[in-house]
Write a protein that holds these residues in place. Structure first.
Motif, PDB file in Angstrom:
ATOM      1  N   GLU A  38      -8.058  58.097 -60.512  1.00  6.28           N
ATOM      2  CA  GLU A  38      -9.481  58.268 -60.206  1.00  6.28           C
ATOM      3  C   GLU A  38      -9.967  59.643 -60.660  1.00  6.28           C
ATOM      4  OE1 GLU A  38     -12.633  57.817 -56.502  1.00  6.28           O
ATOM      5  OE2 GLU A  38     -10.620  56.946 -56.383  1.00  6.28           O
ATOM      6  N   LYS A  43     -12.939  60.101 -63.390  1.00  2.00           N
ATOM      7  CA  LYS A  43     -14.150  60.851 -63.083  1.00  2.00           C
ATOM      8  C   LYS A  43     -14.356  61.993 -64.074  1.00  2.00           C
ATOM      9  CE  LYS A  43     -14.448  59.865 -58.117  1.00  2.00           C
ATOM     10  NZ  LYS A  43     -14.316  60.433 -56.739  1.00  2.00           N
ATOM     11  N   VAL A 100     -15.693  60.440 -67.364  1.00  2.00           N
ATOM     12  CA  VAL A 100     -17.117  60.086 -67.278  1.00  2.00           C
ATOM     13  C   VAL A 100     -17.983  61.339 -67.297  1.00  2.00           C
ATOM     14  CG1 VAL A 100     -18.885  59.062 -65.803  1.00  2.00           C
ATOM     15  CG2 VAL A 100     -16.693  57.890 -66.124  1.00  2.00           C
ATOM     16  N   SER A 154     -23.929  57.665 -69.245  1.00  2.00           N
ATOM     17  CA  SER A 154     -22.747  57.272 -68.487  1.00  2.00           C
ATOM     18  C   SER A 154     -22.087  56.095 -69.201  1.00  2.00           C
ATOM     19  CB  SER A 154     -23.139  56.866 -67.065  1.00  2.00           C
ATOM     20  OG  SER A 154     -22.001  56.514 -66.317  1.00  2.00           O
ATOM     21  N   LYS A 207     -15.479  51.268 -60.187  1.00  2.00           N
ATOM     22  CA  LYS A 207     -16.012  52.191 -59.195  1.00  2.00           C
ATOM     23  C   LYS A 207     -16.716  53.377 -59.849  1.00  2.00           C
ATOM     24  CE  LYS A 207     -14.427  55.155 -55.371  1.00  2.00           C
ATOM     25  NZ  LYS A 207     -13.224  55.576 -54.597  1.00  2.00           N
ATOM     26  N   CYS A 208     -16.232  53.783 -61.029  1.00  2.00           N
ATOM     27  CA  CYS A 208     -16.802  54.931 -61.733  1.00  2.00           C
ATOM     28  C   CYS A 208     -17.938  54.543 -62.671  1.00  2.00           C
ATOM     29  CB  CYS A 208     -15.704  55.663 -62.498  1.00  2.00           C
ATOM     30  SG  CYS A 208     -14.524  56.530 -61.439  1.00  2.00           S
TER      31      CYS A 208
END
Length: 278
Positions: A113, A117, A120, A130, A151-152
């Motif tokens: 994760e 993140k 991104v 994005s 989720k991202c």
């Protein structure tokens, strides 16, 4: 969708084609062996793709009028920002390829994760958008990787090899569109070569150019015959060489010789499949 069911493509097109480019730069070699950071000759193999190869691919795509998807590690967006911005300004999609070319399956969920993140955030800083697509760097991934991608903010993945058609991959309480890939349609396994660290491990020879082109043409012919989705993967360090860029030109000429192929970036595939579910 049943296995035997033929996909229906926009505007009566017979099949779909997604041209993708993996901006691996020197990260492919660093993932293979972190000691490569002290090996400028090996690193230069990947750097060539960003200093020369990417421009040749852009010229071919512009000439053919094709929009592609460029999967970009966050580190590459930061360290080759002008090249990545030029790709975006040329109208192509910028998607995510991890941050530092991580082998996702070797990381914890938390580490994955964090990398996602960072990836991104780097693309957002450099490109102002994005990313909507995710491809894992060379190496395995986990179902958690796909959940984290969703989720991202990612809408689709292009990682698995279990079909020839896009489909929604169920991930428990969520799902993500999968645009499947196949090794035969990737230039890196044919053309990547180095003495140390050894790649391929058995020091196999670089593939015959005509043979590779014939493989790609035959795979496309099969996809067109059955109305499937042909996904090509390219690395600028390999296809971008002066003697190889012609393979891409000839392949695209063959694909465009009929007017029944829908060329689409990954995000366009996602929007189309989402529209079918309304």
């Amino acid at each position: 969708m049943e296995y035997s069911q033929r996909p229906v493509w926009p505007k009566g097109k017979r099949c779909a084609a997604v041209i993708t480019v993996n901006l691996n730069a020197e990260l492919f070699w660093l993932q293979l062996d972190p000691e490569c950071r002290n090996m400028p000759k090996t690193l230069s193999l990947g750097q060539y793709g960003m200093t020369r190869g990417a421009d040749r691919i852009l010229e071919v795509l512009e000439d053919k009028g094709i929009r592609a998807t460029f999967f970009t590690p966050g580190w590459v967006a930061e360290n080759y920002s002008r090249t990545v911005q030029k790709i975006q300004e040329s109208g192509h999609e910028i998607a995510a390829l991890g941050y530092h070319h991580e082998h996702m399956a070797l990381l914890t969920v938390e580490e994955q994760e964090e990398a996602m993140k960072k990836s991104v955030a780097a693309i957002e800083r450099v490109c102002g958008i994005s990313p909507k697509g995710f491809r894992s760097p060379e190496g395995e991934l986990t179902l958690d990787t796909l959940r984290i991608a969703k989720k991202c903010g990612m809408s689709y993945s292009s990682n698995l090899c279990d079909d020839d058609r896009p489909y929604f991959k169920e991930l428990g309480d969520t799902r993500i569109l999968e645009i499947p890939i196949h090794w035969v349609n990737y230039d890196l396994p044919y053309f990547a070569f180095n003495y140390h660290p050894a790649f391929p491990a058995g020091q196999g020879r670089i593939a015959n150019y005509t043979g590779v082109l014939n493989n790609w043409k035959d795979e496309f012919a099969g996809c067109r015959e059955y109305g499937l989705c042909y996904v090509l993967q390219l690395d600028p360090a390999f296809i971008g060489a002066p003697g190889r860029i012609g393979l891409l030109e000839e392949l695209l000429d063959t694909m465009q010789s009929s007017d029944d192929v829908w060329f689409a970036a990954g995000e366009e595939i996602f929007r189309y499949y989402s529209s079918l579910c309304r």
